[in-house]
Design an enzyme around this catalytic site. Sequence first.
Site, PDB file in Angstrom:
ATOM      1  N   CYS A   2       0.829  -1.210   0.000  1.00 33.65           N
ATOM      2  CA  CYS A   2       0.000   0.000   0.000  1.00 33.65           C
ATOM      3  C   CYS A   2       0.872   1.272   0.000  1.00 33.65           C
ATOM      4  CB  CYS A   2      -1.009  -0.063   1.143  1.00 33.65           C
ATOM      5  SG  CYS A   2      -2.383   1.056   0.847  1.00 33.65           S
ATOM      6  N   HIS A  61      -3.003  -5.029   1.928  1.00 32.19           N
ATOM      7  CA  HIS A  61      -2.290  -5.255   3.193  1.00 32.19           C
ATOM      8  C   HIS A  61      -2.276  -6.735   3.567  1.00 32.19           C
ATOM      9  CE1 HIS A  61      -1.943  -1.023   4.512  1.00 32.19           C
ATOM     10  NE2 HIS A  61      -3.063  -0.857   3.834  1.00 32.19           N
ATOM     11  N   GLU A 119      -0.333  -8.094   5.475  1.00 33.36           N
ATOM     12  CA  GLU A 119       0.029  -8.171   6.901  1.00 33.36           C
ATOM     13  C   GLU A 119      -1.211  -8.075   7.792  1.00 33.36           C
ATOM     14  OE1 GLU A 119       0.491  -5.710   4.891  1.00 33.36           O
ATOM     15  OE2 GLU A 119       0.109  -3.792   5.874  1.00 33.36           O
TER      16      GLU A 119
HETATM   17  N1  GLN Z   1      -3.469   6.340   1.010  1.00 37.87           N
HETATM   18  C1  GLN Z   1      -2.242   6.104   1.710  1.00 37.87           C
HETATM   19  C2  GLN Z   1      -1.103   6.894   1.109  1.00 37.87           C
HETATM   20  O1  GLN Z   1      -1.213   7.591   0.222  1.00 37.87           O
HETATM   21  C3  GLN Z   1      -1.891   4.652   1.727  1.00 37.87           C
HETATM   22  C4  GLN Z   1      -2.893   3.901   2.572  1.00 37.87           C
HETATM   23  C5  GLN Z   1      -2.391   2.657   3.172  1.00 37.87           C
HETATM   24  O2  GLN Z   1      -1.186   2.361   3.260  1.00 37.87           O
HETATM   25  N2  GLN Z   1      -3.330   1.913   3.651  1.00 37.87           N
HETATM   26  O3  GLN Z   1      -0.016   6.799   1.577  1.00 37.87           O
END
Ligand code: GLN
Length: 213
Positions: A92, A190, A192
């Site tokens: 992410c 994610h 994790e």
């Molecule tokens: N939207 C977040 C960002 O721009 C990422 C979100 C996440 O890691 N769950 O960093």
Amino acid sequence: MSLRDRAASTPGLAPAIGVLALQGDSAEHRQLLERLGADVVEVRLPKDLEQVEAIVVPGGESTTLSLLLQSAGLFEPLASRLAEGLPALGTCAGMILLAEEVLDGRPDQRSLGAIELSVRRNAFGRQLQSFEADLDVAGIEGGPMHAVFIRAPLVERAGEGVEVLARVERAGVEQPVVCRQGNVIVAAFHPELSGDGRLHELLLEKVGARAGR
Ligand code: GLN
């Protein structure tokens, strides 16, 4: 001799796996890696980075992580280790940080350029539109991965050297959500949080390969 050299030269001594621990869900990555038997180092300072043979860049907030990487003096050393081939897994926000280009980022946001992707932040919708899906991931056995997407980045461009390992269908379009280029693996979700360690295992396999095991 540094731990890193020792790990590389001593058969049987597990190479240390770094988890970037400046912000975000580093604790969940640490638990998952330890469950897989890895020796984990939390990376907060340049000296921590010197000890590791691979790194996980967690989910969190990529704008904050970018600022903290710079204030900790970690941005340049991490970018150069990645350019030398340090195996990495980004989830992410970690995917955003490892990408070549970030769209809808903060003007001062930097990324490490470790994988030829252009990613758009928060492009699957905001918090309320977070979603879950079961994904078939190429090269991963044992059934689909349960993926939790939270304000996830969308891949807008993947370079020629990038392999797309999994896609998710949203609004009738198949979107890449797991990608790999060389030693770098990224996921828009994610693993994790669902406790699925199979992408982490791929990272550990890369370290084994590099240490000649
Ligand atoms: N939207 C977040 C960002 O721009 C990422 C979100 C996440 O890691 N769950 O960093």
